[in-house]
Design a protein around this motif. Structure first.
Motif, PDB file in Angstrom:
ATOM      1  N   ALA A 183     116.475 -17.444 -14.416  1.00 26.25           N
ATOM      2  CA  ALA A 183     115.961 -18.610 -15.145  1.00 26.25           C
ATOM      3  C   ALA A 183     115.883 -19.787 -14.187  1.00 26.25           C
ATOM      4  N   SER A 184     114.857 -20.603 -14.373  1.00 24.95           N
ATOM      5  CA  SER A 184     114.706 -21.835 -13.608  1.00 24.95           C
ATOM      6  C   SER A 184     114.529 -22.978 -14.603  1.00 24.95           C
ATOM      7  N   ILE A 185     115.361 -23.990 -14.478  1.00 24.90           N
ATOM      8  CA  ILE A 185     115.372 -25.086 -15.448  1.00 24.90           C
ATOM      9  C   ILE A 185     114.417 -26.184 -15.006  1.00 24.90           C
ATOM     10  N   GLY A 186     113.434 -26.475 -15.852  1.00 27.17           N
ATOM     11  CA  GLY A 186     112.523 -27.596 -15.606  1.00 27.17           C
ATOM     12  C   GLY A 186     113.066 -28.821 -16.312  1.00 27.17           C
ATOM     13  N   THR A 187     113.807 -29.648 -15.597  1.00 24.95           N
ATOM     14  CA  THR A 187     114.534 -30.742 -16.244  1.00 24.95           C
ATOM     15  C   THR A 187     113.622 -31.806 -16.832  1.00 24.95           C
ATOM     16  N   ASN A 188     112.429 -32.007 -16.265  1.00 21.33           N
ATOM     17  CA  ASN A 188     111.543 -33.049 -16.795  1.00 21.33           C
ATOM     18  C   ASN A 188     111.209 -32.775 -18.256  1.00 21.33           C
ATOM     19  N   ASP A 189     110.738 -31.568 -18.544  1.00 15.67           N
ATOM     20  CA  ASP A 189     110.393 -31.232 -19.916  1.00 15.67           C
ATOM     21  C   ASP A 189     111.630 -31.003 -20.772  1.00 15.67           C
TER      22      ASP A 189
ATOM     23  N   MET B 246     111.011 -20.053 -17.294  1.00 15.95           N
ATOM     24  CA  MET B 246     111.343 -21.466 -17.193  1.00 15.95           C
ATOM     25  C   MET B 246     112.095 -21.864 -18.451  1.00 15.95           C
ATOM     26  N   VAL B 247     113.164 -22.614 -18.274  1.00 11.91           N
ATOM     27  CA  VAL B 247     113.894 -23.175 -19.416  1.00 11.91           C
ATOM     28  C   VAL B 247     113.526 -24.654 -19.485  1.00 11.91           C
ATOM     29  N   GLU B 248     112.673 -24.977 -20.472  1.00 11.06           N
ATOM     30  CA  GLU B 248     112.167 -26.342 -20.602  1.00 11.06           C
ATOM     31  C   GLU B 248     112.291 -26.889 -22.011  1.00 11.06           C
ATOM     32  N   VAL B 249     112.702 -26.040 -22.944  1.00  7.53           N
ATOM     33  CA  VAL B 249     112.888 -26.488 -24.323  1.00  7.53           C
ATOM     34  C   VAL B 249     114.305 -26.118 -24.766  1.00  7.53           C
ATOM     35  N   PRO B 250     114.893 -26.908 -25.640  1.00  7.12           N
ATOM     36  CA  PRO B 250     116.290 -26.656 -26.015  1.00  7.12           C
ATOM     37  C   PRO B 250     116.557 -25.260 -26.563  1.00  7.12           C
ATOM     38  N   SER B 251     115.595 -24.673 -27.276  1.00  2.00           N
ATOM     39  CA  SER B 251     115.862 -23.353 -27.861  1.00  2.00           C
ATOM     40  C   SER B 251     116.164 -22.313 -26.786  1.00  2.00           C
ATOM     41  N   SER B 252     115.456 -22.376 -25.659  1.00  2.00           N
ATOM     42  CA  SER B 252     115.706 -21.380 -24.610  1.00  2.00           C
ATOM     43  C   SER B 252     117.030 -21.633 -23.905  1.00  2.00           C
ATOM     44  N   ALA B 253     117.481 -22.896 -23.888  1.00  2.00           N
ATOM     45  CA  ALA B 253     118.804 -23.171 -23.328  1.00  2.00           C
ATOM     46  C   ALA B 253     119.897 -22.627 -24.250  1.00  2.00           C
TER      47      ALA B 253
ATOM     48  N   ASN C  38     125.460 -12.695 -17.595  1.00  2.00           N
ATOM     49  CA  ASN C  38     124.595 -11.539 -17.342  1.00  2.00           C
ATOM     50  C   ASN C  38     124.451 -11.203 -15.863  1.00  2.00           C
ATOM     51  N   GLY C  39     125.143 -11.959 -15.014  1.00  2.00           N
ATOM     52  CA  GLY C  39     124.998 -11.741 -13.577  1.00  2.00           C
ATOM     53  C   GLY C  39     123.606 -12.067 -13.079  1.00  2.00           C
ATOM     54  N   LYS C  40     122.942 -13.070 -13.689  1.00  2.00           N
ATOM     55  CA  LYS C  40     121.571 -13.455 -13.331  1.00  2.00           C
ATOM     56  C   LYS C  40     121.559 -14.863 -12.739  1.00  2.00           C
ATOM     57  N   PRO C  41     120.763 -15.099 -11.690  1.00  2.00           N
ATOM     58  CA  PRO C  41     120.738 -16.424 -11.057  1.00  2.00           C
ATOM     59  C   PRO C  41     120.011 -17.469 -11.900  1.00  2.00           C
ATOM     60  N   VAL C  42     120.498 -18.701 -11.798  1.00  2.00           N
ATOM     61  CA  VAL C  42     119.900 -19.848 -12.492  1.00  2.00           C
ATOM     62  C   VAL C  42     119.692 -20.969 -11.477  1.00  2.00           C
ATOM     63  N   GLY C  43     118.481 -21.513 -11.443  1.00  2.00           N
ATOM     64  CA  GLY C  43     118.179 -22.622 -10.554  1.00  2.00           C
ATOM     65  C   GLY C  43     117.619 -23.795 -11.332  1.00  2.00           C
ATOM     66  N   VAL C  44     117.429 -24.912 -10.641  1.00  2.00           N
ATOM     67  CA  VAL C  44     116.764 -26.087 -11.214  1.00  2.00           C
ATOM     68  C   VAL C  44     115.577 -26.427 -10.340  1.00  2.00           C
ATOM     69  N   CYS C  45     114.414 -26.641 -10.972  1.00  2.00           N
ATOM     70  CA  CYS C  45     113.228 -27.013 -10.202  1.00  2.00           C
ATOM     71  C   CYS C  45     112.614 -28.320 -10.697  1.00  2.00           C
ATOM     72  N   GLY C  46     113.315 -29.048 -11.562  1.00  2.00           N
ATOM     73  CA  GLY C  46     112.830 -30.353 -11.990  1.00  2.00           C
ATOM     74  C   GLY C  46     113.231 -31.426 -10.999  1.00  2.00           C
ATOM     75  N   GLU C  47     112.731 -32.654 -11.212  1.00  2.00           N
ATOM     76  CA  GLU C  47     113.022 -33.739 -10.283  1.00  2.00           C
ATOM     77  C   GLU C  47     114.507 -34.088 -10.245  1.00  2.00           C
ATOM     78  N   ALA C  48     115.284 -33.643 -11.229  1.00  2.00           N
ATOM     79  CA  ALA C  48     116.726 -33.911 -11.209  1.00  2.00           C
ATOM     80  C   ALA C  48     117.369 -33.397  -9.930  1.00  2.00           C
ATOM     81  N   ALA C  49     116.844 -32.298  -9.396  1.00  2.00           N
ATOM     82  CA  ALA C  49     117.428 -31.713  -8.185  1.00  2.00           C
ATOM     83  C   ALA C  49     117.279 -32.615  -6.970  1.00  2.00           C
TER      84      ALA C  49
END
Length: 548
Positions: free
Chosen positions: A428-434, A408-415, A474-485
């Motif tokens: 990676a899945s982005i948790g937009t709330n956090d 989960m990408v939820e903090v700026p450092s991981s982004a 890296n040819g890796k999928p990225v999704g969003v699972c926060g309420e922004a979606a």
């Protein structure tokens, strides 16, 4: 034509006459009891047991997240600490009613002082107290009015027990003066697809007064004109047509696939999510297995729940988040009790790494459930901040037999480190709330900084693009699972930033699916670029609308 502003839940619009929630019970008398302490304690115990049983029964009827909420509220009613406080007041001569009133109020004040998620629960505790006192008095607890016709419900706030079982043939919309986007009113309204505007502050609305409740724009229009009523009716009809449109896989107008997935908190929500068109699960929260326990559940008991979810989505992707504890979800067997700032302390992957036995058991249970079912299981670590944490979780999960392991990408450092992190992680899945909370240093549950909590803020959008770019490199999928979606136009922006899948509350799937079908990938990139060039959230949203 006064407008009342608040936080809209969902995209809906409704109109109708107001019916206000009745005022609560009058406070109990301070006169001393004329009964013995044992008699008062016995009456309170019987009332508490009856209220807890009623809340659990309502939860069973409601199902889904409502069941979890009501079960938690029933546990509040029977909290041993509260019972001790009530008994102490009775021993000092108070009646059972007054002891319950003062003890529950004192505990609610403590929750408010803590703020955040726990502060939001103070209203739930106050509702429990009202129900217990009503039982002691032999009267009905305050509840939803029944004017005999469809109505717009206006209340200070709604208790979970009332929200969970609203008659949606009668309740056209809900307006609350208190509560925020994460209050139980908002959570359950979002799940049920109820048109709602919460946190309006003072709402000077009278019984029978005509109003329009516009959740998309976060406002309530009192005494609307005929033109406004006609416009609201047309918008409602358009949304009904969207909801009834044939369900197709998520895609843009040019055929670019954008899988639309569901955020779920327990296996019981699977059937409804599938019926609403979920192509899989983008976020399966596993906390429901742990939060009511004094010790971690066994591998076998966890496997049973995971297997139930995987069987429901046979042949489809199911992304499971490892236990995300800490901050507003403390666990006695996992997290530290004395952290001054737990939101920045040992939570998520940090807590799991500190108590690796809990993590090993969960990953083992997931691997065993995966081996016995046909779903495409993906597992991700919560609150990852470093490459080292990514390498630790990925290695352990694969050692235990899991095939697709991400973060989960939820903090700026991981982004910022997304390209490096995704050399190791499978996705990676982005948790937009956090992510927004930590980017803006603004508690996502604190109303006083709500203006900083929007996922539309360009700072958050730029971080999301960094993650998508890291995935592409890296040819890796990225999704969003926060309420922004769940915001249809923002969903288009996310795709334009390079996000490949979107996960949301099932009730939002139809609106997002319809919006995506009106844009090509080039459109999405142009709209996203317009939002990125702005300096604040309002400007980003305005720019996106203009570019659309």
């Amino acid at each position: 034509m006064p407008e009342i502003h608040g936080t809209g839940i969902g995209q809906g619009v409704a109109q109708g006459p107001v019916a206000r929630m009745a005022a609560g019970l009058a406070p109990p008398s301070e006169a001393p009891s004329t009964r013995t302490p044992d008699e008062e304690k016995a009456s309170v115990a019987e009332a508490v047991a009856a209220v807890a049983a009623e809340l659990n029964a309502r939860g069973e009827r409601a199902g889904g997240s409502a069941r979890d909420v009501l079960e938690a509220q029933a546990m509040m009613a029977e909290d041993p600490t509260l019972e001790e406080t009530v008994h102490a007041r009775i021993d000092q001569g108070a009646t059972g009613e007054h002891a319950v009133h003062t003890a529950f109020a004192e505990f609610a004040e403590q929750l408010v002082a803590l703020g955040g998620y726990l502060g939001e629960r103070a209203a739930d505790l106050a509702d429990v107290a009202q129900r217990v006192i009503a039982h002691l008095r032999g009267v009905a607890a305050p509840g939803v009015p029944e004017p005999g016709h469809p109505f717009v419900l206006v209340a200070t706030d709604l208790a979970p027990a009332d929200t969970a079982l609203l008659d949606l043939d009668q309740v056209l919309a809900v307006v609350t003066t208190e509560g925020g986007p994460t209050s139980h009113t908002a959570i359950l309204a979002r799940e049920k697809g109820i048109v709602a505007v919460v946190g309006t502050g003072q709402a000077d609305l009278a019984d029978g007064q005509a109003v329009i409740v516009d959740a998309e724009n976060g406002l309530v229009i009192a005494d609307p004109t005929d033109a406004q009523l006609a416009d609201a009716a047309a918008r409602a009809a358009d949304r009904a047509a969207v909801a009834n449109a044939p369900i197709t896989p998520g895609a843009l107008a040019d055929g670019t696939a954008v899988p639309l997935l569901a955020n779920l908190g327990s296996p019981e929500g699977a059937a409804e999510a599938i019926a609403l068109g979920a192509e899989g699960v983008g976020l399966f929260r596993t906390e429901f297995l742990f939060l009511s326990s004094e010790e971690a559940p066994s591998v076998e008991s966890q496997k049973s729940s995971y297997r139930q979810m995987l069987e429901a989505f046979a042949g489809r992707k199911v992304v499971v988040r490892a236990l995300d504890a800490g901050a507003d979800k403390p666990l006695p067997f996992l997290t530290d009790a004395d952290e001054e700032n737990p939101a920045l302390g040992r939570r998520g992957i940090r807590a799991l790494q500190h108590r690796e036995n809990v993590l090993r058991d969960q990953l083992t249970a997931l691997a065993q459930a995966d081996a016995e079912t046909d779903a495409d299981l993906w597992v991700m670590a919560p609150m990852v901040a470093t490459v080292d944490e990514t390498e630790y979780f990925t290695a352990l999960a694969k050692e235990l037999g899991l095939k697709t392991v991400g973060v989960m990408v939820e903090v700026p450092s991981s982004a910022v480190l997304a390209e490096e992190i995704l050399r190791t992680a499978d996705f990676a899945s982005i948790g937009t709330n956090d992510l927004v909370q930590y980017t803006m240093a603004a508690d996502r549950l604190l109303g006083s900084v709500a203006h900083l909590q929007s996922p539309w803020h360009p700072a958050a959008l730029r971080l999301i693009k960094m993650v998508a770019d890291g995935g592409a490199a890296n040819g890796k999928p990225v999704g969003v699972c926060g309420e922004a979606a769940a915001d249809p136009l923002l969903a288009v922006v996310l795709v334009g930033l390079g996000v490949q899948s979107l996960s949301m509350s099932p009730s939002a799937l139809a609106d997002v699916r319809a919006e995506l079908l009106t844009r090509t990938l080039d459109d999405a990139k142009r709209i996203a670029e317009a939002a990125l060039r702005t300096a604040n959230a309002d400007a980003a949203k305005t720019a996106a609308r203009g570019a659309a």
